[in-house]
Scaffold this active site. Structure first.
Site, short mmCIF file in Angstrom:
data_model
loop_
_atom_site.label_atom_id
_atom_site.label_comp_id
_atom_site.label_asym_id
_atom_site.label_seq_id
_atom_site.Cartn_x
_atom_site.Cartn_y
_atom_site.Cartn_z
N THR A 125 -0.96 -2.03 -1.92
CA THR A 125 -2.14 -2.76 -2.43
C THR A 125 -2.65 -2.09 -3.72
O THR A 125 -2.94 -2.77 -4.71
CB THR A 125 -3.27 -2.74 -1.37
OG1 THR A 125 -2.71 -3.09 -0.11
CG2 THR A 125 -4.38 -3.68 -1.73
N TRP A 126 -2.72 -0.79 -3.69
CA TRP A 126 -3.24 -0.02 -4.84
C TRP A 126 -2.32 -0.20 -6.06
O TRP A 126 -2.78 -0.52 -7.16
CB TRP A 126 -3.30 1.45 -4.43
CG TRP A 126 -3.94 2.38 -5.41
CD1 TRP A 126 -4.78 2.06 -6.43
CD2 TRP A 126 -3.78 3.80 -5.44
NE1 TRP A 126 -5.17 3.19 -7.09
CE2 TRP A 126 -4.57 4.28 -6.50
CE3 TRP A 126 -3.07 4.72 -4.65
CZ2 TRP A 126 -4.65 5.64 -6.81
CZ3 TRP A 126 -3.17 6.07 -4.95
CH2 TRP A 126 -3.94 6.52 -6.02
N TYR A 168 2.44 8.50 -4.00
CA TYR A 168 1.04 8.11 -3.78
C TYR A 168 0.13 9.31 -4.04
O TYR A 168 -0.88 9.20 -4.73
CB TYR A 168 0.92 7.64 -2.32
CG TYR A 168 -0.45 7.27 -1.82
CD1 TYR A 168 -0.86 5.94 -1.78
CD2 TYR A 168 -1.33 8.24 -1.33
CE1 TYR A 168 -2.12 5.59 -1.28
CE2 TYR A 168 -2.57 7.91 -0.83
CZ TYR A 168 -2.97 6.58 -0.81
OH TYR A 168 -4.20 6.23 -0.32
N GLY A 221 0.95 2.47 -0.14
CA GLY A 221 0.13 2.30 -1.34
C GLY A 221 0.40 0.99 -2.06
O GLY A 221 0.07 0.84 -3.24
N SER A 229 -1.16 5.29 8.99
CA SER A 229 -1.67 4.06 8.38
C SER A 229 -1.00 2.83 9.02
O SER A 229 -1.65 1.84 9.35
CB SER A 229 -1.41 4.10 6.86
OG SER A 229 -1.97 2.98 6.24
N ARG A 269 5.08 7.65 0.00
CA ARG A 269 3.89 8.33 0.52
C ARG A 269 4.31 9.30 1.62
O ARG A 269 5.30 9.05 2.33
CB ARG A 269 2.91 7.28 1.09
CG ARG A 269 1.57 7.85 1.49
CD ARG A 269 0.64 6.77 2.02
NE ARG A 269 -0.70 7.29 2.23
CZ ARG A 269 -1.67 6.64 2.86
NH1 ARG A 269 -1.45 5.41 3.33
NH2 ARG A 269 -2.84 7.19 3.01
N HIS A 271 9.25 -5.04 0.09
CA HIS A 271 9.49 -3.83 0.90
C HIS A 271 11.00 -3.64 1.13
O HIS A 271 11.40 -2.78 1.91
CB HIS A 271 8.83 -3.97 2.27
CG HIS A 271 7.33 -3.97 2.27
ND1 HIS A 271 6.57 -3.09 1.55
CD2 HIS A 271 6.44 -4.75 2.96
CE1 HIS A 271 5.28 -3.32 1.79
NE2 HIS A 271 5.18 -4.33 2.63
P1 PAP Z 1 0.96 -2.84 2.77
O1 PAP Z 1 2.23 -2.10 2.50
O2 PAP Z 1 0.89 -3.42 4.15
O3 PAP Z 1 0.58 -3.81 1.72
P2 PAP Z 1 -0.56 -0.62 1.78
O4 PAP Z 1 -1.45 -1.14 0.74
O5 PAP Z 1 0.63 0.16 1.36
O6 PAP Z 1 -0.21 -1.75 2.82
O7 PAP Z 1 -1.35 0.37 2.74
C1 PAP Z 1 -2.69 0.48 2.83
C2 PAP Z 1 -2.99 1.94 2.65
O8 PAP Z 1 -3.29 2.17 1.27
C3 PAP Z 1 -4.22 2.30 3.44
O9 PAP Z 1 -4.10 3.68 3.75
P3 PAP Z 1 -4.86 4.33 5.00
O10 PAP Z 1 -4.54 3.52 6.20
O11 PAP Z 1 -4.32 5.73 5.09
O12 PAP Z 1 -6.30 4.32 4.65
C4 PAP Z 1 -5.29 2.02 2.42
O13 PAP Z 1 -6.52 2.64 2.69
C5 PAP Z 1 -4.66 2.57 1.16
N1 PAP Z 1 -5.23 1.99 -0.04
C6 PAP Z 1 -5.56 0.70 -0.28
N2 PAP Z 1 -6.09 0.56 -1.49
C7 PAP Z 1 -6.11 1.79 -2.05
C8 PAP Z 1 -6.56 2.29 -3.31
N3 PAP Z 1 -7.09 1.50 -4.21
N4 PAP Z 1 -6.41 3.60 -3.54
C9 PAP Z 1 -5.87 4.43 -2.63
N5 PAP Z 1 -5.43 4.01 -1.41
C10 PAP Z 1 -5.54 2.72 -1.13
#
Ligand code: PAP
Length: 333
Positions: free
Chosen positions: A89-90, A232, A87, A174, A166, A144
């Site tokens: 990016t979120w 998350y 999570g 993911s 998460r 990280h």
């Molecule tokens: P990172 O650690 O490489 O930066 P990160 O953002 O933690 O990546 O992971 C992306 C996951 O967060 C994706 O999950 P998924 O593969 O299960 O779909 C992505 O869809 C999800 N994600 C990105 N933005 C949001 C958001 N605004 N709300 C909820 N989930 C999100």
């Protein structure tokens, strides 16, 4: 005639050259240290390296070692920490919007045209790319890095750490999707079963996953005023309450007026999966990820759901991950 722009004198040019030379020697020394570490198969590039009990891809490991030696965190800094795909990016978007809410209005907000990873850079990427002596001096950074490997100044300066955890199976799925898309062309694809074996034995990027989570969970019990441990899934189910917790913990609590004016709702909407995913910058842009490869922004927004693992894992695979989680997280509530 005087030059229109300030020019460097020969002393400062000499100085720059010497700095460049020192930096090259330093990078060579890092390569030597890293090449002597135990190796496992990498998920995107060739290798992951075991350093201080955790597994790292080569490029960010350079940045981590450098940050450990050089970072000077300040008491007012906030660090967002996650293991990849939990999570990041979120929560970057949420914390950035919360902490900067008085600086921007919602029609011209930076997140409308800039990916959250560019608004809140990764510590290890900054230190891998820049002169080791340059301190980032940003109030909000992300990393990280596991708790036991954090640069000492993060622990001693009194700054705040927000950790996001998460569910392991969702994190794993993911991660597998993400790394499969970015995997170097010269490497064979990594089947789901092989990825699961590596994940379960701890050899995933910044893994072992369970030790990463436990490090921050224990720290949040020992130093609750400095380490906030969030899930998350809880942010998904109760976004309003958790946005308030993020704001209070980061030192930017919402006022009653802000609550009445619907500021929290606007931030949640701006940072929602659907809003971020539909922005042009996140459909077509790209940026340098924590694994130091260029990532199309679109792959950071895959599903954003809880429980997508059900569509991929066999009963045996579920049992394998759940068994480790049960043992490792027996005390974690
Ligand atoms: P990172 O650690 O490489 O930066 P990160 O953002 O933690 O990546 O992971 C992306 C996951 O967060 C994706 O999950 P998924 O593969 O299960 O779909 C992505 O869809 C999800 N994600 C990105 N933005 C949001 C958001 N605004 N709300 C909820 N989930 C999100």
């Amino acid at each position: 005639m005087a030059a229109a722009f300030p020019t460097q004198n020969s002393d400062s040019l000499e100085c720059n050259k010497q700095e460049e030379g020192n930096n090259k020697t330093y990078q060579k020394d890092l390569d030597l240290i890293i090449s002597a570490l135990p190796k496992e198969k990498g998920w995107i590039s060739e290798n992951n390296h075991l350093y201080q009990g955790f597994w790292y891809p080569t490029a960010p490991l350079r940045g981590i070692i450098t940050a450990q030696q050089h970072l000077k965190a300040r008491p007012t800094d906030v660090f967002l920490v996650t293991i990849p795909k939990s999570g990041t990016t979120w929560f970057k978007a949420l914390l950035f919007s919360i902490m900067n809410r008085t600086h921007y209005d919602y029609h011209t907000h930076p997140l409308l045209t800039t990916n959250p990873h560019e608004c809140v850079p990764f510590l290890e990427v900054m230190y891998a790319n820049e002169n080791p002596n340059s301190n980032p001096n940003l109030p909000l950074l992300s990393t990280h890095i596991p708790y036991s490997a954090l640069p000492k100044s993060i622990l001693t300066s009194g700054c705040r750490v927000v950790y996001v955890f998460r569910e392991p199976k969702d994190t794993f799925i993911s991660l597998w999707h993400f790394t499969s898309k970015l995997r170097r062309k010269e490497l064979p694809p990594m089947p789901l079963g092989e990825a699961l074996e590596l994940f379960c034995k701890g050899a995933s990027p910044y893994g072992p996953f369970w030790d990463h989570v436990l490090g921050y969970w224990k720290a949040s019990l020992e130093r609750p005023d400095r380490v906030l441990f969030l899930k998350y899934e809880d942010m998904k189910s109760e976004p309003y309450a958790h946005a308030k917790r993020l704001a209070e913990f980061s030192g930017h609590p919402f006022s009653l007026e802000e609550e009445k004016e619907g500021v929290i709702g606007k931030i949640l909407e701006l940072c929602s999966f659907e809003s971020l995913r539909s922005l042009e910058v996140n459909k077509t842009g790209s940026q340098c990820s924590s694994t130091m490869v260029f990532v199309p922004n679109s792959i950071l927004f895959r599903q954003g759901k809880v429980g997508d693992w059900k569509n991929y894992l066999t009963a045996e695979m579920i049992e394998q991950i759940d068994q480790i989680t049960k043992e490792k997280f027996k005390d974690l509530v």
